[in-house]
Design a protein around this motif. Structure first.
Motif, PDB file in Angstrom:
ATOM      1  N   LEU A 155      13.762   5.660  -1.305  1.00 15.02           N
ATOM      2  CA  LEU A 155      12.602   6.547  -1.339  1.00 15.02           C
ATOM      3  C   LEU A 155      11.313   5.775  -1.608  1.00 15.02           C
ATOM      4  CD1 LEU A 155      13.637   9.862  -3.142  1.00 15.02           C
ATOM      5  CD2 LEU A 155      13.168   9.458  -0.721  1.00 15.02           C
ATOM      6  N   ALA A 156      11.380   4.811  -2.512  1.00 13.82           N
ATOM      7  CA  ALA A 156      10.191   4.002  -2.796  1.00 13.82           C
ATOM      8  C   ALA A 156       9.763   3.218  -1.560  1.00 13.82           C
ATOM      9  CB  ALA A 156      10.469   3.050  -3.952  1.00 13.82           C
ATOM     10  N   GLY A 157      10.724   2.639  -0.854  1.00 16.22           N
ATOM     11  CA  GLY A 157      10.400   1.883   0.357  1.00 16.22           C
ATOM     12  C   GLY A 157       9.821   2.758   1.445  1.00 16.22           C
ATOM     13  N   TYR A 158      10.365   3.967   1.594  1.00 23.14           N
ATOM     14  CA  TYR A 158       9.837   4.863   2.628  1.00 23.14           C
ATOM     15  C   TYR A 158       8.444   5.364   2.249  1.00 23.14           C
ATOM     16  CZ  TYR A 158       9.678   8.406   6.260  1.00 23.14           C
ATOM     17  OH  TYR A 158       9.322   9.157   7.356  1.00 23.14           O
ATOM     18  N   GLY A 159       8.229   5.597   0.972  1.00 26.34           N
ATOM     19  CA  GLY A 159       6.891   5.979   0.533  1.00 26.34           C
ATOM     20  C   GLY A 159       5.875   4.889   0.822  1.00 26.34           C
ATOM     21  N   LEU A 160       6.260   3.627   0.602  1.00 28.50           N
ATOM     22  CA  LEU A 160       5.367   2.515   0.924  1.00 28.50           C
ATOM     23  C   LEU A 160       5.110   2.442   2.424  1.00 28.50           C
ATOM     24  CD1 LEU A 160       6.836  -0.256  -1.411  1.00 28.50           C
ATOM     25  CD2 LEU A 160       4.581   0.803  -1.602  1.00 28.50           C
ATOM     26  N   ALA A 161       6.146   2.674   3.222  1.00 25.13           N
ATOM     27  CA  ALA A 161       5.980   2.644   4.674  1.00 25.13           C
ATOM     28  C   ALA A 161       5.019   3.734   5.140  1.00 25.13           C
ATOM     29  CB  ALA A 161       7.332   2.804   5.363  1.00 25.13           C
ATOM     30  N   LEU A 162       5.108   4.913   4.543  1.00 29.94           N
ATOM     31  CA  LEU A 162       4.185   5.997   4.889  1.00 29.94           C
ATOM     32  C   LEU A 162       2.753   5.649   4.500  1.00 29.94           C
ATOM     33  CD1 LEU A 162       6.264   9.140   3.829  1.00 29.94           C
ATOM     34  CD2 LEU A 162       5.625   8.513   6.164  1.00 29.94           C
ATOM     35  N   ALA A 163       2.566   5.132   3.291  1.00 31.73           N
ATOM     36  CA  ALA A 163       1.221   4.789   2.818  1.00 31.73           C
ATOM     37  C   ALA A 163       0.600   3.692   3.681  1.00 31.73           C
ATOM     38  CB  ALA A 163       1.277   4.350   1.357  1.00 31.73           C
ATOM     39  N   ILE A 164       1.383   2.675   3.998  1.00 24.92           N
ATOM     40  CA  ILE A 164       0.886   1.577   4.826  1.00 24.92           C
ATOM     41  C   ILE A 164       0.552   2.082   6.226  1.00 24.92           C
ATOM     42  CG2 ILE A 164       1.603  -0.555   5.974  1.00 24.92           C
ATOM     43  CD1 ILE A 164       3.150  -1.184   3.367  1.00 24.92           C
ATOM     44  N   SER A 165       1.384   2.937   6.775  1.00 27.82           N
ATOM     45  CA  SER A 165       1.143   3.475   8.109  1.00 27.82           C
ATOM     46  C   SER A 165      -0.155   4.273   8.145  1.00 27.82           C
ATOM     47  CB  SER A 165       2.313   4.359   8.541  1.00 27.82           C
ATOM     48  OG  SER A 165       3.516   3.614   8.595  1.00 27.82           O
ATOM     49  N   ALA A 166      -0.370   5.113   7.144  1.00 32.10           N
ATOM     50  CA  ALA A 166      -1.603   5.900   7.089  1.00 32.10           C
ATOM     51  C   ALA A 166      -2.829   4.999   6.977  1.00 32.10           C
ATOM     52  CB  ALA A 166      -1.551   6.870   5.906  1.00 32.10           C
ATOM     53  N   TYR A 167      -2.720   3.953   6.160  1.00 32.49           N
ATOM     54  CA  TYR A 167      -3.856   3.036   5.998  1.00 32.49           C
ATOM     55  C   TYR A 167      -4.162   2.284   7.293  1.00 32.49           C
ATOM     56  CZ  TYR A 167      -6.489  -1.106   4.744  1.00 32.49           C
ATOM     57  OH  TYR A 167      -7.433  -2.092   4.720  1.00 32.49           O
ATOM     58  N   VAL A 168      -3.144   1.796   7.978  1.00 33.66           N
ATOM     59  CA  VAL A 168      -3.360   1.060   9.222  1.00 33.66           C
ATOM     60  C   VAL A 168      -3.950   1.970  10.291  1.00 33.66           C
ATOM     61  CG1 VAL A 168      -2.204  -0.171  11.092  1.00 33.66           C
ATOM     62  CG2 VAL A 168      -1.585  -0.650   8.730  1.00 33.66           C
ATOM     63  N   LEU A 169      -3.461   3.201  10.383  1.00 36.32           N
ATOM     64  CA  LEU A 169      -4.012   4.146  11.351  1.00 36.32           C
ATOM     65  C   LEU A 169      -5.474   4.438  11.053  1.00 36.32           C
ATOM     66  CD1 LEU A 169      -1.003   6.624  11.603  1.00 36.32           C
ATOM     67  CD2 LEU A 169      -1.820   5.111  13.418  1.00 36.32           C
ATOM     68  N   TRP A 170      -5.816   4.563   9.776  1.00 32.64           N
ATOM     69  CA  TRP A 170      -7.217   4.779   9.391  1.00 32.64           C
ATOM     70  C   TRP A 170      -8.072   3.563   9.747  1.00 32.64           C
ATOM     71  CZ3 TRP A 170     -10.071   2.047   5.673  1.00 32.64           C
ATOM     72  CH2 TRP A 170     -11.352   2.574   5.401  1.00 32.64           C
ATOM     73  N   THR A 171      -7.567   2.378   9.489  1.00 34.27           N
ATOM     74  CA  THR A 171      -8.311   1.158   9.796  1.00 34.27           C
ATOM     75  C   THR A 171      -8.608   1.055  11.275  1.00 34.27           C
ATOM     76  OG1 THR A 171      -7.308  -0.019   7.935  1.00 34.27           O
ATOM     77  CG2 THR A 171      -8.261  -1.361   9.684  1.00 34.27           C
ATOM     78  N   PHE A 172      -7.646   1.409  12.113  1.00 29.48           N
ATOM     79  CA  PHE A 172      -7.817   1.296  13.556  1.00 29.48           C
ATOM     80  C   PHE A 172      -8.524   2.509  14.162  1.00 29.48           C
ATOM     81  CE2 PHE A 172      -3.874  -1.643  13.923  1.00 29.48           C
ATOM     82  CZ  PHE A 172      -4.622  -2.675  13.369  1.00 29.48           C
ATOM     83  N   GLY A 173      -8.934   3.453  13.325  1.00 28.86           N
ATOM     84  CA  GLY A 173      -9.677   4.600  13.814  1.00 28.86           C
ATOM     85  C   GLY A 173      -8.844   5.685  14.443  1.00 28.86           C
ATOM     86  N   ARG A 174      -7.519   5.616  14.285  1.00 25.02           N
ATOM     87  CA  ARG A 174      -6.655   6.621  14.898  1.00 25.02           C
ATOM     88  C   ARG A 174      -6.774   7.982  14.210  1.00 25.02           C
ATOM     89  NH1 ARG A 174      -5.935   4.244  19.610  1.00 25.02           N
ATOM     90  NH2 ARG A 174      -4.633   2.365  19.553  1.00 25.02           N
ATOM     91  N   THR A 175      -7.199   8.000  12.979  1.00 21.85           N
ATOM     92  CA  THR A 175      -7.288   9.267  12.238  1.00 21.85           C
ATOM     93  C   THR A 175      -8.643   9.949  12.399  1.00 21.85           C
ATOM     94  OG1 THR A 175      -8.032   8.117  10.229  1.00 21.85           O
ATOM     95  CG2 THR A 175      -5.660   8.402  10.517  1.00 21.85           C
ATOM     96  N   ASP A 176      -9.611   9.269  13.012  1.00 15.33           N
ATOM     97  CA  ASP A 176     -10.938   9.858  13.175  1.00 15.33           C
ATOM     98  C   ASP A 176     -10.867  11.069  14.103  1.00 15.33           C
ATOM     99  OD1 ASP A 176     -11.656   7.723  11.668  1.00 15.33           O
ATOM    100  OD2 ASP A 176     -12.753   6.671  13.250  1.00 15.33           O
ATOM    101  N   ASP A 177     -11.445  12.162  13.658  1.00  9.69           N
ATOM    102  CA  ASP A 177     -11.511  13.405  14.434  1.00  9.69           C
ATOM    103  C   ASP A 177     -10.139  14.002  14.724  1.00  9.69           C
ATOM    104  OD1 ASP A 177     -14.328  13.138  14.587  1.00  9.69           O
ATOM    105  OD2 ASP A 177     -14.132  11.831  16.342  1.00  9.69           O
ATOM    106  N   ALA A 178      -9.112  13.549  14.030  1.00  8.75           N
ATOM    107  CA  ALA A 178      -7.773  14.112  14.214  1.00  8.75           C
ATOM    108  C   ALA A 178      -7.496  15.129  13.102  1.00  8.75           C
ATOM    109  CB  ALA A 178      -6.719  13.012  14.192  1.00  8.75           C
TER     110      ALA A 178
END
Length: 280
Positions: A230-253
């Motif tokens: 669970l800890a590893g999957y939580g880290l994977a989710l957090a990292i995924s959200a951060y990378v998507l934000w960095t690349f602008g994938r979350t803008d206007d979504a």
């Protein structure tokens, strides 16, 4: 005379080992970053990403490389000073390797200007630097160099899982296919993907194991599940959200769309977290 000859021999051996470490670092940078360097999405991200997101991404990547250099860098680190030097060196290798390959492939030219070229190189330098600093694990090293990683405590192990998640998720994070896959999946498929990600991560925890971890059979199923899976999957989710934000994938979504994209990217991230002992 004998002492001087011995000191000279030791220095030559140290220089040779460092040169081999640098060569291994360049090879690791190319192996990890080459698929990304040849994708158009990574070229354009360097142009349109906001400077503050790029700066935060570079600082985060540098911190990750320093931490990896302490545990399993391309050269053994005796303390955090060595790790800092190793992390900065790996980042430099990532920059130089990215410049060389991008120029060789004809991607860098005078028409882009310094801003576009700098952004393109900077965004590529992070994955290339991670590949450089993890080269000893990827390409092999002396067997007695892993003792520090083997003694890693639980917080350090979570860090290594996060690094593994970045290592694997970054290969697909910049691509348009991540958005396309999300549009094609329904809510039940997203939930099933989460379950499969957890199942595979837990299977990897039992199969591969982690540095400093007791045998899963000794810890018990649920203790291992909550402590590592669970800890590893939580880290994977957090990292995924951060990378998507960095690349602008979350803008206007919308929030549901962001959540679904995060789950999709967390699938390779979870596999990377489970394979952390092998890849970083």
């Amino acid at each position: 005379m004998a002492e001087a000859a011995g000191w000279k021999a030791d220095r030559n051996n140290a220089n040779r080992d460092y040169a081999l470490g640098l060569a291994r670092g360049f090879a690791g940078a190319l192996i990890f970053a080459f698929p990304l360097i040849m994708t158009m999405e990574m070229w354009w991200i360097g142009f349109y990403v906001e400077p503050y997101r790029l700066l935060l991404f570079l600082l985060t990547g540098l911190g990750l490389q320093v931490g990896l250099a302490y545990f399993s860098g391309f050269q053994p680190a005796r303390d955090m000073t060595d790790a800092l030097i190793g992390g900065v060196t790996a980042f430099g290798i990532g920059c130089l390797g990215s410049v060389a390959v991008l120029w060789l492939l004809g991607v860098l030219d005078q028409m882009q200007g310094w801003r576009g070229a700098a952004g393109m190189v900077a965004i590529q330098a992070v994955p290339a630097g991670i590949g450089a600093v993890a080269a000893r694990q990827q390409l092999g090293g002396a067997p007695d160099e892993q003792t520090k990683e083997d003694r890693a405590g639980y917080p350090a192990q979570l860090f290594l899982m996060a690094a593994g998640a970045v290592f694997l998720a970054f290969n697909v994070a910049p691509t348009e296919e991540m958005v396309l896959i999300t549009f094609r999946m329904g809510p039940w498929q997203i939930l099933l993907l989460m379950a499969v990600s957890l199942l595979l991560l837990h299977a990897l925890v039992y199969t591969v194991g982690f540095a400093g971890q007791e045998e899963p059979a000794d810890e018990g199923f649920w203790a291992t599940f909550f402590t590592y899976t669970l800890a590893g999957y939580g880290l994977a989710l957090a990292i995924s959200a951060y990378v998507l934000w960095t690349f602008g994938r979350t803008d206007d979504a919308s929030i549901p769309m962001v959540a679904m994209m995060t789950v999709v990217l967390a699938f390779p991230g979870a596999l990377g977290a489970g394979l952390a002992r092998l890849v970083v």
